[in-house]
Enzyme design. Structure first.
Site, mmCIF file in Angstrom:
data_model
loop_
_atom_site.group_PDB
_atom_site.id
_atom_site.type_symbol
_atom_site.label_atom_id
_atom_site.label_comp_id
_atom_site.label_asym_id
_atom_site.label_seq_id
_atom_site.Cartn_x
_atom_site.Cartn_y
_atom_site.Cartn_z
ATOM 1 N N PRO B 115 6.567 0.634 -1.154
ATOM 2 C CA PRO B 115 7.816 0.132 -1.096
ATOM 3 C C PRO B 115 7.916 -1.170 -0.134
ATOM 4 C CG PRO B 115 7.811 2.268 0.168
ATOM 5 C CD PRO B 115 6.245 2.041 -0.653
ATOM 6 N N LYS B 116 6.951 -1.596 0.458
ATOM 7 C CA LYS B 116 6.912 -2.569 1.397
ATOM 8 C C LYS B 116 6.328 -3.904 0.837
ATOM 9 C CE LYS B 116 8.026 -0.613 5.674
ATOM 10 N NZ LYS B 116 7.765 -0.580 7.112
ATOM 11 N N ASN B 117 5.751 -3.886 -0.470
ATOM 12 C CA ASN B 117 5.007 -4.941 -1.074
ATOM 13 C C ASN B 117 6.007 -6.026 -1.735
ATOM 14 O OD1 ASN B 117 4.219 -6.133 -3.791
ATOM 15 N ND2 ASN B 117 2.490 -5.165 -3.105
#
Lengths: 330, 313
Positions: B115-117
């Site tokens: 989710p933090k890409n």
């Protein structure tokens, strides 16, 4: 005073600066091209080289060979567009274009550039509202405004872009708390604050800031542990020793932080065996946090580390010799 | 073995783990080895070298085919931060006019795992720009925020979807829900400000309404930075002063009387004293703040010095 997210510093953490260990860490990282980290970081390699090289220069170390570095940087160049990718065969992007120009400045090889072509890559990404795309795919972010302004100013050509429009876009990204996000309306974040304040410094428009309001938001990033976070109720991280501290330095309010406690936090984040700095005490080290830990200590006045310029994150001596004009609030 | 998340295939490897170099349908392609300097490359996997050497060859010859598309799936699975591979995948999507709905589902799965890409979120936005179908973006971002309520990418994407496609109704309720779970969620407070700015706007009535909202949260947790910033920001940002809003001033005085010494509240009180010309009271407030050891003491000293300068001029 009621902070809910913080770390507590255990008593036996590093408290002195392990300069030669950091030098070793950076040199072996740069040279170990078969490691998992090296391979996986290919997509940001140009920035990785900039982090290592700048950190080594701040440590007064010139061991990396300029010819090898120049060769690497030029292998990332796309002559058709004038931009640089993160590695050979990676698409050109503003992030890696700035890193590449910073690297060439560090090794005094800016003359290998086709300046006009690189400038055209950067200016070609500016939009009618003053913002900059990162590349042809259209992502907008105030990070890219900073990259654009910094690249152009290092090439002595800031006025090639529409500086006023760029400044206006940055100001659109100012929030109700006085700090800045990545696009208009997005949450204030210290990394974005640095990019916006840096951009305004380069554009000589710091007078558009309410330095007291912004300075308060920035010094609110300091937690009881002494470390700095990036936004309210988040954990401290050594890289904010750069984003927050450099921003405060530019707006003339770095003295609002508790310096001793911040130094203590940064030193505690070292790994005294391997060298290098991590995001916080006990975590794994990497070149990114090593650069910003060292640069933060430099801004805090450590005399063993070369003086760093708070806008461009390059040795101050280099910025002086390039004659780049930057606004600072004293 | 085919890795799946939410029913979406995230790796295309054959069940017996065949390398691309072993596949007959890839025999016509000459792989381009990774550029890794003189050092012998033994530390990373055979699979990684295989996939990426074929990826390099395919990008070099500019092949936009189904098999190339599947190869990008494997390349992303091995390193989802490789922005050039994502670009190439989009080019294939365009060339082959592939089904965007399936690709949207693919990004759901990658976002769930990473989710933090940056790259997958940007890819998602490009897809929605191509399709014009924003019907899933609120649920995507809500699901991501359920796992990490401060995920910057998710908030950024949600704000983009909401403003581009006019999805404002329900956003204040969404913020309320999140603040019930964590009233210290600064991202939620920021989103609220964004929504009000773009819907009701900041008339005095709206400010009063929002101030009461902020006050209710401040009184529950007086040391919570976010609603203080929200309140002071909306007052000053719209050209007013604290003295224009009795409810706010009274709350600050009440907290002080009850000995709840929130630095945010006392800072506001000090500024109120200063605005009224009660300079000694302002200084007294700052001096009280300095009584407890704090990283802020240098700042309080600065404020005291400023007031002393005012008093002497």
């Amino acid at each position: 005073s009621g902070f809910h997210k913080d770390v507590s510093l255990k008593p036996d953490l590093p408290s002195q600066l392990y300069l030669s260990k950091h030098q070793q860490f950076l040199l072996s990282y740069a040279k170990n091209q078969s490691s998992y980290e090296y391979v996986m970081s290919e997509w940001l390699r140009a920035s990785g080289v900039y982090w290592c090289l700048t950190a080594l220069k701040l440590l007064h170390c010139d061991e990396l060979k300029s010819d090898d570095i120049e060769e690497f940087v030029l292998s990332c160049y796309h002559p058709a567009s004038g931009g640089f990718g993160a590695s050979p065969n990676h698409d050109p992007h503003l992030l890696y274009t700035l890193s590449s120009v910073q690297i060439l400045a560090l090794i005094d090889r800016l003359d290998v550039l086709d300046r006009e072509k690189v400038i055209s890559f950067v200016t070609g990404l500016q939009q009618p509202d003053g913002s900059f795309f990162g590349d042809e795919w259209g992502e907008v972010d105030t990070r890219f405004t900073f990259c654009a302004f910094a690249t152009l100013s290092l090439l002595g050509s800031l006025q090639s872009c529409n500086v006023n429009a760029g400044v206006n876009f940055v100001l659109q990204c100012r929030n109700f708390d006085g700090a800045f996000g990545c696009v208009p309306g997005s949450e204030s974040h210290a990394g974005q604050v640095f990019c916006c304040v840096g951009a305004l410094s380069i554009a000589q428009k710091l007078d558009r800031l309410d330095c007291d309001q912004l300075g308060w938001w920035l010094c609110e990033r300091q937690l009881p542990s002494g470390g700095l976070n990036g936004r309210p109720e988040k954990l401290p991280d050594v890289c904010y020793s750069w984003w927050v501290l450099a921003s405060l330095k530019i707006i003339g309010r770095a003295h609002w932080l508790d310096k001793d406690k911040l130094v203590k936090f940064i030193l505690a984040s070292q790994d005294e065996e391997t060298g290098g700095f991590a995001d916080r005490p006990g975590d794994m080290v990497d070149p990114f946090h090593t650069l910003f830990g060292l640069a933060g200590l430099s801004l805090l006045g450590d005399s063993h580390i070369a003086k760093v310029n708070p806008v461009l994150c390059l040795p101050q001596s280099l910025v002086d010799s390039l004659g780049v004009k930057l606004d600072m609030v004293s | 073995y085919q890795r799946r998340v939410r029913g979406v295939k995230l790796a295309m490897s054959d069940s017996d783990g065949m390398l691309y170099s072993e596949r007959e349908d890839w025999h016509d392609v000459t792989p381009i080895p990774l550029p890794c300097g003189d050092v012998v490359q033994i530390m990373y996997s055979e699979k990684f070298k295989d996939v990426y050497s074929y990826m390099a060859a395919i990008m070099d010859k500019k092949e936009y085919s189904t098999r190339a598309f599947e190869l990008t799936t494997d390349a992303i699975d091995l390193n989802a931060a490789n922005y050039t591979v994502w670009h190439y995948r989009r080019e294939i999507l365009r060339h082959l006019k592939l089904d965007l709905a399936a690709e949207v589902a693919f990004t759901d799965a990658v976002i769930e795992e990473q989710p933090k890409n940056y790259q997958v979120w940007h890819h998602r936005r490009c897809l929605i720009e191509m399709s014009g179908d924003s019907s899933k973006e609120l649920e995507l971002t809500a699901a991501t925020l359920r796992k990490d309520a401060k995920n910057y990418h998710a908030w950024d994407h949600r704000q983009w979807a909401v403003s581009t496609h006019g999805l404002w109704s329900g956003e204040l309720e969404f913020v309320e829900q999140l603040l019930q779970e964590d009233l210290r969620n600064n991202s939620a407070w920021n989103h609220r400000y964004y929504v009000v700015t773009n819907t009701d706007g900041w008339s005095k009535e709206v400010i009063l309404r929002e101030l009461e909202y902020a006050v209710s949260y401040i009184t529950r947790a007086p040391n919570n930075e976010s609603p203080w910033n929200y309140a002071t920001g909306m007052i000053k940002g719209n050209g007013y002063s604290f003295l224009d809003f009795k409810v706010f001033v009274e709350m600050c005085e009440d907290l002080y009387e009850r000995n709840v010494r929130s630095p945010f509240g006392m800072k506001v009180l000090a500024e109120i004293h200063e605005a009224k010309g009660d300079y000694s009271k302002a200084i007294e407030t700052y001096e009280q703040l300095k009584e407890s050891p704090s990283v802020r003491n240098v700042y309080w000293d600065y404020k005291v010095r400023n007031i002393r300068e005012l008093m002497s001029s």
